[in-house]
Design a protein around this motif. Structure first.
Motif, PDB file in Angstrom:
ATOM      1  N   THR A 107       0.832  -1.192   0.000  1.00 42.64           N
ATOM      2  CA  THR A 107       0.000   0.000   0.000  1.00 42.64           C
ATOM      3  C   THR A 107       0.872   1.250   0.000  1.00 42.64           C
ATOM      4  O   THR A 107       2.086   1.194   0.260  1.00 42.64           O
ATOM      5  CB  THR A 107      -0.900   0.032   1.244  1.00 42.64           C
ATOM      6  OG1 THR A 107      -0.071   0.135   2.416  1.00 42.64           O
ATOM      7  CG2 THR A 107      -1.788  -1.207   1.322  1.00 42.64           C
ATOM      8  N   ALA A 108       0.239   2.383  -0.254  1.00 40.03           N
ATOM      9  CA  ALA A 108       0.965   3.650  -0.209  1.00 40.03           C
ATOM     10  C   ALA A 108       1.616   3.844   1.160  1.00 40.03           C
ATOM     11  O   ALA A 108       2.788   4.239   1.264  1.00 40.03           O
ATOM     12  CB  ALA A 108       0.012   4.801  -0.516  1.00 40.03           C
ATOM     13  N   GLN A 132       2.231   8.492   8.142  1.00 42.21           N
ATOM     14  CA  GLN A 132       0.876   9.054   8.122  1.00 42.21           C
ATOM     15  C   GLN A 132       0.909  10.575   8.093  1.00 42.21           C
ATOM     16  O   GLN A 132       0.108  11.210   7.386  1.00 42.21           O
ATOM     17  CB  GLN A 132       0.098   8.560   9.335  1.00 42.21           C
ATOM     18  CG  GLN A 132      -0.285   7.091   9.250  1.00 42.21           C
ATOM     19  CD  GLN A 132      -0.914   6.563  10.523  1.00 42.21           C
ATOM     20  OE1 GLN A 132      -0.627   7.042  11.627  1.00 42.21           O
ATOM     21  NE2 GLN A 132      -1.762   5.552  10.391  1.00 42.21           N
ATOM     22  N   LYS A 133       1.845  11.181   8.829  1.00 40.88           N
ATOM     23  CA  LYS A 133       1.950  12.639   8.811  1.00 40.88           C
ATOM     24  C   LYS A 133       2.368  13.145   7.434  1.00 40.88           C
ATOM     25  O   LYS A 133       1.796  14.115   6.916  1.00 40.88           O
ATOM     26  CB  LYS A 133       2.951  13.123   9.856  1.00 40.88           C
ATOM     27  CG  LYS A 133       3.059  14.652   9.922  1.00 40.88           C
ATOM     28  CD  LYS A 133       4.054  15.125  10.938  1.00 40.88           C
ATOM     29  CE  LYS A 133       4.003  16.652  11.068  1.00 40.88           C
ATOM     30  NZ  LYS A 133       4.161  17.357   9.779  1.00 40.88           N
ATOM     31  N   LEU A 134       3.356  12.485   6.835  1.00 43.26           N
ATOM     32  CA  LEU A 134       3.807  12.922   5.521  1.00 43.26           C
ATOM     33  C   LEU A 134       2.710  12.762   4.472  1.00 43.26           C
ATOM     34  O   LEU A 134       2.490  13.655   3.646  1.00 43.26           O
ATOM     35  CB  LEU A 134       5.042  12.121   5.103  1.00 43.26           C
ATOM     36  CG  LEU A 134       6.360  12.547   5.767  1.00 43.26           C
ATOM     37  CD1 LEU A 134       7.436  11.502   5.523  1.00 43.26           C
ATOM     38  CD2 LEU A 134       6.808  13.910   5.256  1.00 43.26           C
ATOM     39  N   LEU A 135       2.018  11.650   4.492  1.00 47.12           N
ATOM     40  CA  LEU A 135       0.937  11.453   3.528  1.00 47.12           C
ATOM     41  C   LEU A 135      -0.157  12.495   3.728  1.00 47.12           C
ATOM     42  O   LEU A 135      -0.717  13.009   2.756  1.00 47.12           O
ATOM     43  CB  LEU A 135       0.361  10.035   3.658  1.00 47.12           C
ATOM     44  CG  LEU A 135       1.296   8.905   3.201  1.00 47.12           C
ATOM     45  CD1 LEU A 135       0.655   7.551   3.468  1.00 47.12           C
ATOM     46  CD2 LEU A 135       1.644   9.033   1.721  1.00 47.12           C
ATOM     47  N   ALA A 136      -0.444  12.827   4.993  1.00 47.23           N
ATOM     48  CA  ALA A 136      -1.438  13.875   5.252  1.00 47.23           C
ATOM     49  C   ALA A 136      -0.954  15.223   4.745  1.00 47.23           C
ATOM     50  O   ALA A 136      -1.710  15.982   4.122  1.00 47.23           O
ATOM     51  CB  ALA A 136      -1.746  13.940   6.747  1.00 47.23           C
ATOM     52  N   ASP A 137       0.325  15.529   4.979  1.00 48.76           N
ATOM     53  CA  ASP A 137       0.890  16.800   4.522  1.00 48.76           C
ATOM     54  C   ASP A 137       0.840  16.907   2.994  1.00 48.76           C
ATOM     55  O   ASP A 137       0.744  18.013   2.448  1.00 48.76           O
ATOM     56  CB  ASP A 137       2.343  16.942   4.982  1.00 48.76           C
ATOM     57  CG  ASP A 137       2.470  17.171   6.489  1.00 48.76           C
ATOM     58  OD1 ASP A 137       1.445  17.494   7.126  1.00 48.76           O
ATOM     59  OD2 ASP A 137       3.586  17.008   7.009  1.00 48.76           O
ATOM     60  N   ALA A 162       6.981  11.295  -0.447  1.00 53.94           N
ATOM     61  CA  ALA A 162       6.813  11.016   0.983  1.00 53.94           C
ATOM     62  C   ALA A 162       7.795   9.951   1.444  1.00 53.94           C
ATOM     63  O   ALA A 162       8.387  10.049   2.531  1.00 53.94           O
ATOM     64  CB  ALA A 162       5.378  10.570   1.263  1.00 53.94           C
ATOM     65  N   ARG A 163       7.971   8.913   0.625  1.00 52.11           N
ATOM     66  CA  ARG A 163       8.908   7.839   0.983  1.00 52.11           C
ATOM     67  C   ARG A 163      10.325   8.381   1.129  1.00 52.11           C
ATOM     68  O   ARG A 163      11.046   8.011   2.070  1.00 52.11           O
ATOM     69  CB  ARG A 163       8.867   6.740  -0.083  1.00 52.11           C
ATOM     70  CG  ARG A 163       9.771   5.554   0.236  1.00 52.11           C
ATOM     71  CD  ARG A 163       9.606   4.436  -0.775  1.00 52.11           C
ATOM     72  NE  ARG A 163       9.987   4.839  -2.122  1.00 52.11           N
ATOM     73  CZ  ARG A 163       9.917   4.048  -3.183  1.00 52.11           C
ATOM     74  NH1 ARG A 163       9.452   2.811  -3.055  1.00 52.11           N
ATOM     75  NH2 ARG A 163      10.292   4.476  -4.373  1.00 52.11           N
ATOM     76  N   ALA A 164      10.730   9.263   0.220  1.00 53.52           N
ATOM     77  CA  ALA A 164      12.070   9.840   0.315  1.00 53.52           C
ATOM     78  C   ALA A 164      12.198  10.761   1.522  1.00 53.52           C
ATOM     79  O   ALA A 164      13.194  10.713   2.253  1.00 53.52           O
ATOM     80  CB  ALA A 164      12.401  10.590  -0.973  1.00 53.52           C
ATOM     81  N   LEU A 165      11.191  11.597   1.756  1.00 55.36           N
ATOM     82  CA  LEU A 165      11.251  12.534   2.877  1.00 55.36           C
ATOM     83  C   LEU A 165      11.235  11.818   4.226  1.00 55.36           C
ATOM     84  O   LEU A 165      11.787  12.320   5.213  1.00 55.36           O
ATOM     85  CB  LEU A 165      10.068  13.511   2.807  1.00 55.36           C
ATOM     86  CG  LEU A 165      10.092  14.529   1.670  1.00 55.36           C
ATOM     87  CD1 LEU A 165       8.791  15.322   1.656  1.00 55.36           C
ATOM     88  CD2 LEU A 165      11.274  15.472   1.807  1.00 55.36           C
TER      89      LEU A 165
END
Length: 261
Positions: A107-108, A132-137, A162-165
């Motif tokens: 999943t993402a 979860q925070k990055l995906l929300a951002d 998001a994965r890189a950050l």
């Protein structure tokens, strides 16, 4: 003067005897955004792959935040660093590929969680909270349970970012971040890169989007034939190019370049 986030000196890479990168030097200050432009095949993508050691350069040195990465001089002799040292440094350089390389069976959310657990040894709870925070951002809070095939191109791009950050890199590299997107999605990704730049993220962006180079980058670097042929502030490089090869390159995209600057 800002501290140096990335320093590259004498970087050389050959394929089948031909120099794809030919003695390249580049320093990037912390918080600086560098847009790298140039014709296809000039070495831009290879440069990014070499400074992440996905491709091994034949010569040259790389340092990240002042620390050697890949090769170093010890007692007057050049040594390759052991794999453990390289693996410890790798998370400091985040890269978003043209192909994105999301794991199709995850999943993402899991695409963002798994590297943190495996590479950074974070607990699953900590990694999940960060993801979860990055995906929300990135406006993906309701897409965490989707597999990549169920996401749009722009959403996949944001998951890859998001994965890189999530790895808390010192510098982010983007290889043609809009090349695989439909025209209506390009603006959203460029806006996201602009937000990252405004937040102080150090970035090198290989791009054909002259508007991004003109309006977001602190410096434009033009590559040709495996070397940096010209670099400088966007206003000068794009409006008053000195190198005839850059003049010829910009003439092919002159309407976009003129409109951008």
């Amino acid at each position: 003067m800002s501290a140096t986030a990335l320093s590259v000196s004498g970087l050389t890479k050959r394929f089948k005897g031909s120099a794809v990168l030919d003695d390249v030097y580049l320093d990037v200050a912390r918080g600086e955004v560098v847009a790298m432009i140039g014709p296809s095949g000039c070495g831009k993508s290879t440069f990014l792959r070499c400074i992440t050691l996905i491709e091994q350069p034949e010569a040259g040195f790389i340092s990240v935040a002042g620390k050697p990465f890949g090769r170093e001089v010890v007692g007057g002799t050049v040594h390759r660093q052991p794999r453990r040292a390289v693996d410890a440094m790798r998370p400091k350089i985040g890269m978003v590929f043209q192909a994105l390389n999301l794991w199709p069976h995850m999943t993402a959310l899991e695409n963002v969680v798994r590297p943190q657990v495996v590479v950074l040894k974070r607990s699953r709870d900590e990694a999940t909270a960060r993801a979860q925070k990055l995906l929300a951002d990135l406006d993906l809070a309701d897409r965490g349970d989707r597999l990549p095939h169920a996401l749009s191109g722009g959403q996949k791009q944001r998951v890859a970012i998001a994965r890189a950050l999530a790895m808390d890199p010192e510098i982010m590299l983007f290889d043609e971040p809009t090349s695989a997107l439909d025209p209506e999605l390009i603006g959203g990704v460029l806006a996201l890169l602009k937000d990252l730049a405004a937040g102080g993220m150090t970035m090198i962006v290989v791009t054909h989007e002259i508007g991004f180079a003109a309006n977001v980058a602190d410096r434009v670097v033009f590559m040709h034939g495996g070397r940096i042929a010209e670099e400088g502030p966007p206003g000068r490089v794009l409006k008053q190019p000195g190198d005839p090869r850059l003049q010829a390159f910009l003439s092919l995209i002159r309407p976009a370049a003129a409109e951008a600057v």
